[in-house]
Design a protein around this motif. Structure first.
Motif, mmCIF file in Angstrom:
data_model
loop_
_atom_site.group_PDB
_atom_site.id
_atom_site.type_symbol
_atom_site.label_atom_id
_atom_site.label_comp_id
_atom_site.label_asym_id
_atom_site.label_seq_id
_atom_site.Cartn_x
_atom_site.Cartn_y
_atom_site.Cartn_z
ATOM 1 N N GLU A 40 22.530 -7.281 46.052
ATOM 2 C CA GLU A 40 21.732 -8.021 45.130
ATOM 3 C C GLU A 40 20.694 -7.219 44.563
ATOM 4 O O GLU A 40 20.227 -6.283 45.028
ATOM 5 C CB GLU A 40 20.968 -9.133 45.908
ATOM 6 N N MET A 41 19.955 -7.681 43.340
ATOM 7 C CA MET A 41 18.679 -6.896 42.900
ATOM 8 C C MET A 41 17.613 -6.878 43.753
ATOM 9 O O MET A 41 17.002 -5.571 43.820
ATOM 10 C CB MET A 41 18.237 -7.523 41.450
ATOM 11 N N SER A 42 17.335 -7.901 44.604
ATOM 12 C CA SER A 42 16.171 -7.732 45.642
ATOM 13 C C SER A 42 16.563 -6.744 46.733
ATOM 14 O O SER A 42 15.933 -5.832 47.117
ATOM 15 C CB SER A 42 16.186 -8.993 46.521
ATOM 16 N N GLN A 43 17.854 -6.666 47.125
ATOM 17 C CA GLN A 43 18.359 -5.566 48.249
ATOM 18 C C GLN A 43 18.270 -4.155 47.516
ATOM 19 O O GLN A 43 17.906 -3.391 48.237
ATOM 20 C CB GLN A 43 19.777 -5.908 48.432
ATOM 21 N N PHE A 44 18.656 -4.340 46.377
ATOM 22 C CA PHE A 44 18.216 -2.693 45.715
ATOM 23 C C PHE A 44 17.024 -2.396 45.708
ATOM 24 O O PHE A 44 16.711 -1.232 45.814
ATOM 25 C CB PHE A 44 18.998 -3.012 44.127
ATOM 26 N N ALA A 45 16.049 -3.498 45.300
ATOM 27 C CA ALA A 45 14.583 -2.885 45.329
ATOM 28 C C ALA A 45 14.182 -2.423 46.783
ATOM 29 O O ALA A 45 13.516 -1.564 46.815
ATOM 30 C CB ALA A 45 13.715 -4.120 45.087
ATOM 31 N N ASP A 46 14.620 -3.180 47.872
ATOM 32 C CA ASP A 46 14.483 -2.574 49.014
ATOM 33 C C ASP A 46 14.943 -1.153 49.500
ATOM 34 O O ASP A 46 14.364 -0.623 50.217
ATOM 35 C CB ASP A 46 15.161 -3.564 50.173
#
Lengths: 193, 195
Positions: A40-46
């Motif tokens: 997910e995009m949020s996982q990618f930011a992490d």
């Protein structure tokens, strides 16, 4: 099958990420988030945050992270291997050419011209890192109110130790982390009292 | 003992040393490929004297001209230069193993890691030490360029610095342009010698 897909995705990331560091980020995003929906995009930011906080290149870090999330340790190995294989082949060919032809005059000309450029690029990387350390911002958004005294002191002491006593760089890096953290905690205590 | 030339030592010994060097450097490198290059220069050129300073710069240019991460690429060239394909293989594994291990562990404990204040502070202050390491190496390298007393090279260094640092010109363009200037300069010198 999933292993082959993972390998191929990271092979492309390794092959097309010129310029290193953050140049690879959009490429990884398009493959991992938009292309294959592995993260997910949020996982990618992490993932980018982790990559920033830990040693190692972003491309290798994300290969390991994505591989781990999808297929555990074998996945991490496959992704990392795919990611470095293109560099390995291309760098080997260039190194071989360099050893073979470096005594040629034209090659000498190219190499002599590149030396000042390489020094300049290392210096530039040093300046942006120093600005980040002293102001926690990039060169173009520096504000004097953000100036960090502890980091500035550390920088001066470290550089002095390196120049004057040829101190071990690895000790300098970890030492600065330890001493700096202690100073910060002491400063916080004093302010509270 | 350590200062012995590479040629007098067995391949296995040299490869093991290369592995240890790339592994420790890669494990302690926060802040990108140029930090690895600075530390490698310190270790392999200044300390062990396995490589010359000019050679180290040539290899940096090769690493930058290839796709992929700078820190891994420089390990591959250096390994190949010192012990051919075996050296390259050993150095690559040494450079990749630390991030592989660290990220694998962190991906399991991510939430605890992210919220830890001590880790956050340590990572921020460590940047000062990293910057000092790079500056130390830059001072040595810039000195060697200034010592050539060639106005052309010194000027190129200053302009290339301004271009990357203030105008964000990409590394590929800088490498292409400076390589061209190098070729033109050599051809020019050859002509002058002939006439």
């Amino acid at each position: 099958m999933i292993y082959l897909e993972m390998f191929w995705a990271f092979f492309q990331i390794g092959l097309f990420s010129f310029g290193g560091g953050y140049a690879a980020v959009p490429l990884i995003q398009s493959q991992i988030v938009e292309g294959h929906h592995w993260l997910e995009m949020s996982q990618f930011a992490d993932l980018i945050t982790i990559a920033e906080m830990t040693p190692g290149p972003i491309a290798v870090n994300s290969a390991t992270f994505v591989g781990q999330q999808i297929a555990g340790m074998p996945g991490a190995l496959v992704c990392t291997f795919g990611c470095i294989l293109p560099s390995f082949i291309i760098v080997l060919i260039l190194s071989w050419l360099y050893m073979k032809y470096r005594s040629l005059r034209t090659m000498q000309g190219v190499l002599t011209g590149l030396r000042p450029a390489v020094v300049a690029m290392i210096a530039s990387a040093g300046v942006s890192l120093l600005v980040l350390a002293l102001f926690n911002s990039s060169l173009f958004s520096v504000q004097s109110s953000d100036f960090r005294v502890i980091e500035a002191g550390l920088f001066v002491v470290c550089l002095f130790l390196l120049r004057r006593f040829k101190a071990n760089p690895i000790l300098i890096i970890f030492g600065s982390g330890l001493v700096g953290t202690l100073f910060y905690l002491a400063a916080q205590k004093l302010l509270i009292i | 003992m350590e200062e012995k030339s590479v040629k007098d030592q067995s391949t296995l010994r040299v490869c093991w040393q290369l592995f240890v060097i790339t592994f420790t450097l890669s494990a302690s490198t926060f802040g990108g490929g140029f930090v690895i290059i600075s530390m490698m220069k310190q270790k392999l050129v200044t300390k062990l004297q396995w490589l010359g300073e000019a050679e180290m710069l040539d290899m940096t240019a090769i690493a930058q001209s290839s796709p992929g991460a700078l820190g891994v690429n420089i390990a591959i060239v250096v390994g190949y230069r010192i012990k051919k394909v075996w050296g390259a293989l050993v150095c690559t594994i040494g450079a990749v193993l630390p991030p592989l291990i660290v990220i694998s562990v962190i991906s399991v404990f991510y939430n605890e890691f992210k919220d830890n204040t001590y880790i956050a502070i340590a990572l921020q202050v460590m940047r000062a030490g990293v910057a000092a390491v790079i500056f130390d190496v830059v001072i040595d390298l810039a000195k060697s360029i200034i010592k050539t007393k060639s106005v052309l090279w010194i000027l190129m260094m200053v302009i290339a610095f301004a271009a990357t640092c203030f105008f964000k010109v990409s590394a590929i363009i800088i490498i292409l342009v400076c390589g061209m200037i190098g070729i033109v300069h050599t051809t020019w010198e050859n002509k002058e010698v002939k006439s």
